[in-house]
Design a protein around this motif. Structure first.
Motif: not given
Length: 462
Positions: A14-42
């Motif tokens: 999900k994108p994050i915007y500052n007070k001036e409405g400019k893009f500043s960063d993203y937040i990870l909100t979802y990973v697919s069910n296959s992520f843990a097995e494929a990558v080996g990361i919780n």
């Protein structure tokens, strides 16, 4: 969604915007069910974290490249070998425009089996991009492999945020590229550009964005970098250029540095300041760089030819005596002096194997040797002290009968200074030992010159 491989997975940000409405960063909100097995990361270790935070902790997924290349609403496709996972992935990122949040979705598609059987990289917009064409999708300059101007401008706009301060810009311009192109050909000029690019890649940090934005101009974007650090990197580049010549050419680059320290500063004005400082430094450094290059060429020339400093000194002595006898003007005397010093500078552009060949040259080799007067002409044009004799260097092998080279002049069309020099040069060669040639007596050399009077030499002077 149906996957072709159990190692395919995708993520939503999900994108994050500052007070001036400019893009500043993203937040990870979802990973697919296959992520843990494929990558080996919780997934719990990275969910709800900012993209910038994840990059610091994990980079096995190529997140660093994403972090410096992703902007809202952008679309990127490329392939990546993830060493830790021992798999090839086709990575496809895009913005989900079906909802108001504008989620960034990144798909990782396992193409390891495909890579073993097929040579194409991937297709986009009905066009197949082969492995050799990957740079086209990453906004790369074809010649140097650096980023191009379009990519730089996008990155400058994207990284112009408070969290990237201080942002430093370094503008660079290669000194003497026109001289290299004119004297040694555009192939050598291209090699000089590549050499400069390689030195910069070796000198700057992975997070710095190095771009070629013009024929001989480069600009480097350094996020979170003080001006002091940027200047230190510039000095590192200059030292590497000094210590790593391209064959007989030293790479020399003038730089200008400017830094944005406050969010209120206009990044375009910082760019202009770096550019102005580069041009100011170029005015100071360009002349010295050319002189340094010429001295380097002359020193190398002595190593690969038989044109030693003692030969130049003897020529100056001979031509001075002739000039006094003929009552030449001070201007003509100075032209003779410079011609003695620079007449064969163009031989630096002739192959060492040809210059040192034992035995007779074939026709192709002889044509290469004859080019040295033309090369010398272009070199002299760029030297302030020698520019007045560039045409004399071009014609110093002309003959009285018109059979010399480059074959532009004959008889008294040849300037007097060049006619005098031709006799002095021939005399010095004959009366001094050279490989494959025994020296003649002074009287024998004079007889030989008289013998060629009216053919090779001016009959009056001879």
């Amino acid at each position: 969604m149906e996957y072709q491989s159990k190692y395919d997975f995708y993520m939503k940000f999900k994108p994050i915007y500052n007070k001036e409405g400019k893009f500043s960063d993203y937040i990870l909100t979802y990973v697919s069910n296959s992520f843990a097995e494929a990558v080996g990361i919780n997934p719990e270790l990275i969910l709800d974290k900012k993209f910038s935070e994840i990059v610091l902790d994990i980079d096995i997924l190529g997140f660093k490249e994403f972090y410096f290349n992703i902007t809202p609403k952008s679309k990127i496709k490329y392939e990546l070998y993830i060493k830790d996972l021992e798999r090839w992935y086709l990575i496809n990122s895009f913005t989900n425009m079906s909802n108001y949040e504008g989620e960034l979705i990144i798909y990782y598609i396992d193409i390891s089996d495909i890579k073993q059987n097929q040579q194409f990289l991937f297709s986009t917009e009905n066009k197949i991009y082969y492995l050799k064409d990957r740079d086209k999708l990453l906004y790369k300059d074809k010649l140097t492999g650096l980023y191009n101007k379009n990519f730089f401008e996008e990155e400058l706009s994207r990284l112009d945020t408070k969290r990237q301060l201080p942002i430093s810009l370094i503008m660079g311009d290669i000194n003497g590229l026109k001289l290299i192109n004119d004297a040694f050909g555009h192939n050598m000029g291209d090699r000089a550009l590549k050499k400069a690019a390689d030195i910069m890649i070796d000198s700057f940090r992975d997070e710095d964005i190095i771009s070629r934005v013009g024929g001989d101009e480069f600009i480097i974007l350094l996020p979170m970098t003080t001006e002091e650090t940027a200047l230190e990197i510039v000095e590192r580049v200059k030292k590497k250029c000094e210590n790593n010549p391209l064959e007989y050419i030293k790479i020399n680059i003038s730089f200008g540095v400017a830094t944005k320290t406050s969010i209120d500063e206009d990044i375009d004005k910082i760019y202009k300041k770096a550019e102005d400082r580069m041009y100011f430094n170029k005015l100071k450094e360009s002349k010295q760089a050319k002189l340094s290059m010429i001295n380097f060429l002359k020193h190398r020339l002595e190593k690969i030819t038989y044109e030693t400093k003692s030969h130049y000194d003897r020529l100056k002595e001979l031509t001075t005596m002739m000039a006094e006898e003929l009552n030449l003007s001070e201007t003509e005397k100075e032209e003779l002096r410079l011609l003695c010093e620079f007449h064969d500078i163009g031989k630096i552009g002739v192959s060492k194997n040809i210059l040192q060949k034992e035995g007779k040259l074939n026709s192709e080799e002889w044509e290469n040797v004859k080019r040295h007067s033309e090369i010398g002409y272009y070199i002299a044009k760029e030297i302030k002290d020698a520019s007045s004799i560039n045409e004399l260097i071009l014609i110093h092998h002309e003959r009285w009968d018109g059979l010399g080279y480059p074959g532009l002049l004959k008889n008294d069309e040849i300037p007097l200074v060049a006619r005098i020099f031709a006799i002095a040069d021939a005399y010095d060669v004959m009366v001094n030992d050279r490989p494959l040639q025994s020296k003649m007596t002074k009287s024998g050399a004079l007889i030989e010159i008289k013998k060629h009077s009216g053919r090779q030499f001016d009959p009056t002077l001879a």
